[in-house]
Design an enzyme around this catalytic site. Structure first.
Site, PDB file in Angstrom:
ATOM      1  N   SER A  87       0.814  -1.218   0.000  1.00  0.00           N
ATOM      2  CA  SER A  87       0.000   0.000   0.000  1.00  0.00           C
ATOM      3  C   SER A  87       0.847   1.266   0.000  1.00  0.00           C
ATOM      4  O   SER A  87       0.302   2.373   0.033  1.00  0.00           O
ATOM      5  CB  SER A  87      -0.949   0.015   1.194  1.00  0.00           C
ATOM      6  OG  SER A  87      -0.220  -0.038   2.386  1.00  0.00           O
ATOM      7  N   THR A 197      -2.110   3.532   3.916  1.00  0.00           N
ATOM      8  CA  THR A 197      -1.151   4.631   3.995  1.00  0.00           C
ATOM      9  C   THR A 197      -0.295   4.584   5.255  1.00  0.00           C
ATOM     10  O   THR A 197      -0.794   4.241   6.323  1.00  0.00           O
ATOM     11  CB  THR A 197      -1.974   5.933   4.097  1.00  0.00           C
ATOM     12  OG1 THR A 197      -2.990   5.889   3.134  1.00  0.00           O
ATOM     13  CG2 THR A 197      -1.116   7.156   3.960  1.00  0.00           C
ATOM     14  N   THR A 215       1.726   6.950   0.262  1.00  0.00           N
ATOM     15  CA  THR A 215       0.872   5.823  -0.097  1.00  0.00           C
ATOM     16  C   THR A 215       0.899   5.575  -1.601  1.00  0.00           C
ATOM     17  O   THR A 215       1.206   6.483  -2.375  1.00  0.00           O
ATOM     18  CB  THR A 215      -0.584   6.100   0.334  1.00  0.00           C
ATOM     19  OG1 THR A 215      -1.378   4.936   0.129  1.00  0.00           O
ATOM     20  CG2 THR A 215      -1.193   7.241  -0.450  1.00  0.00           C
ATOM     21  N   ARG A 225      -6.436   9.172 -10.203  1.00  0.00           N
ATOM     22  CA  ARG A 225      -7.094   9.405  -8.913  1.00  0.00           C
ATOM     23  C   ARG A 225      -6.055   9.830  -7.877  1.00  0.00           C
ATOM     24  O   ARG A 225      -4.983   9.238  -7.759  1.00  0.00           O
ATOM     25  CB  ARG A 225      -7.795   8.133  -8.463  1.00  0.00           C
ATOM     26  CG  ARG A 225      -8.504   8.239  -7.091  1.00  0.00           C
ATOM     27  CD  ARG A 225      -7.652   7.734  -5.947  1.00  0.00           C
ATOM     28  NE  ARG A 225      -8.376   7.701  -4.679  1.00  0.00           N
ATOM     29  CZ  ARG A 225      -7.821   7.431  -3.502  1.00  0.00           C
ATOM     30  NH1 ARG A 225      -6.532   7.175  -3.432  1.00  0.00           N
ATOM     31  NH2 ARG A 225      -8.539   7.407  -2.399  1.00  0.00           N
ATOM     32  N   THR A 248      -5.595   7.786   7.547  1.00  0.00           N
ATOM     33  CA  THR A 248      -5.458   6.584   6.743  1.00  0.00           C
ATOM     34  C   THR A 248      -6.875   6.124   6.389  1.00  0.00           C
ATOM     35  O   THR A 248      -7.834   6.516   7.038  1.00  0.00           O
ATOM     36  CB  THR A 248      -4.693   5.504   7.525  1.00  0.00           C
ATOM     37  OG1 THR A 248      -4.516   4.360   6.687  1.00  0.00           O
ATOM     38  CG2 THR A 248      -5.412   5.087   8.798  1.00  0.00           C
ATOM     39  N   GLY A 249      -6.979   5.330   5.354  1.00  0.00           N
ATOM     40  CA  GLY A 249      -8.300   4.845   4.962  1.00  0.00           C
ATOM     41  C   GLY A 249      -8.778   5.491   3.674  1.00  0.00           C
ATOM     42  O   GLY A 249      -7.976   5.951   2.868  1.00  0.00           O
TER      43      GLY A 249
HETATM   44  N1  GLY Z   1      -5.637   7.144   2.357  1.00  0.00           N
HETATM   45  C1  GLY Z   1      -5.056   6.749   1.148  1.00  0.00           C
HETATM   46  C2  GLY Z   1      -5.884   6.982  -0.020  1.00  0.00           C
HETATM   47  O1  GLY Z   1      -7.091   7.029   0.036  1.00  0.00           O
HETATM   48  O2  GLY Z   1      -5.313   7.095  -1.085  1.00  0.00           O
END
Ligand code: GLY
Length: 336
Positions: A87, A197, A215, A225, A248-249
């Site tokens: 990740s 992340t 990340t 994106r 994170t998330g």
């Molecule tokens: N938190 C990492 C992402 O959504 O890219």
């Protein structure tokens, strides 16, 4: 909207500040007084289990009298270089076109910040972000511009897609109909909610704060994106008068509530780090409860006095702590 509990808390804080005449030495220009700095320094905290290795690297910098800025960069580079971490950085899961694109940012005690988004073929996105901060008048470079800047500043170009991540992406292509799926990382067997992340925050021996976030973003995302991680105020925010926060998330939801900035501002208002993280998440819950229930978001916060806290939407978010007296992995409390 402030709920009744928050309203009462804020009223109480405002009254206390008014009674104290807002005249304590530690008081900021705005908001109530905060605890004095440096009660617990140095300290470094990072998201997820892999934050432990990142903290070890950052700690080496901090105990050698290094700055919080150097520490968070050193820490963030650890998972970036780990092909087993799918990740972050090298070995990260690609977008739906099979391209590994990295997002990262860094911020220091003086409010200086740098960021890169959708960077390809350079492993240490966090160091490119630092170079943006230190060598340009800008805050953010994206895509090919970020790559050209990195190459012009001595960073090496390399393939970031490992065999493992390529094989998993090819498997995904067989059934995915090329449509990105929210939380796809969490449906991979053996990886249930245990990765995302890295956000890393440090307080150095001089009392300065810094943070970094890096990340490869949401797996199999649309090409181009960008998530929360390279966005100052979303994936990371540092205010040396108050504290620092990272996230994170699912980045889209963090962006919608300017998450890390929100956490820091809540700490400025007197919320403890854990309460601030929780209150920021509650904004997302109030916005769309059903959606909030379906995603993972976690916040991690470090106040200027070294106090720490975290909160997550769902079970499973862990963070790593390292200070002179403490080294542990902690499971964050969660809303659902
Ligand atoms: N938190 C990492 C992402 O959504 O890219």
């Amino acid at each position: 909207m402030v709920d009744r509990r928050d309203f009462l808390r804020l009223s109480a804080l405002s009254s206390a500040a008014a009674l104290a005449g807002c005249a304590t030495a530690a008081a900021d220009k705005e908001g109530p007084s905060l605890p004095a700095r440096k009660l617990n320094a140095p300290v470094v905290i990072s998201t997820w289990d892999f934050g432990k290795a990142a903290n070890a690297s950052a700690w080496g910098v901090l105990v050698g009298s290094g700055s919080a800025l150097d520490a968070v960069e050193a820490g963030a580079r650890v998972p970036e270089a780990d092909p087993g971490n799918q990740s972050v950085g090298y070995g990260g899961r690609p977008d739906r076109d099979g391209r590994v694109t990295l997002d990262a940012c860094i911020m220091d005690a003086k409010g200086r910040c740098g960021s890169v988004a959708a960077l390809e073929q350079v492993m240490h996105a966090v160091s490119v972000a630092r170079a943006v901060m230190e060598k340009t008048p800008h805050v953010m470079l994206v895509g090919d511009g970020a790559l050209q800047f990195a190459l012009a500043n001595g960073f090496e170009k390399q393939e970031l897609l490992t065999e493992q991540s390529r094989m998993e992406w090819e498997e995904w292509l067989k059934t995915a109909h090329y449509a990105p799926v929210r939380n796809i990382e969490n449906s991979t067997p053996g990886n249930a909610k245990d990765h995302d992340t890295i956000g890393i925050l440090a307080l150095d021996a001089t009392g300065d704060l810094a943070g970094a976030c890096t990340t490869s973003g949401m797996a199999y995302k649309l090409h181009g994106r960008v998530g929360d991680s390279p966005i100052i105020g979303a994936g990371l925010f540092v205010d040396n008068e108050v504290g620092a926060a990272t996230s994170t998330g699912v980045g889209e939801e963090v962006v919608r509530i300017a998450g890390s900035h929100t956490v820091v501002e809540l700490m400025r208002q007197g919320f403890a780090p854990e309460e601030a993280c929780k209150a920021a998440l509650e904004r997302a819950v109030r916005r769309d409860p059903a959606y909030a229930k379906s995603i993972q978001v976690g916040f991690l916060a470090l106040r200027r006095d070294g106090a720490i806290g975290a909160y997550a939407m769902q079970e499973g978010f862990t963070y790593a702590v390292k200070s002179g007296s403490r080294e542990e992995l902690v499971a964050a409390k969660h809303i659902f």
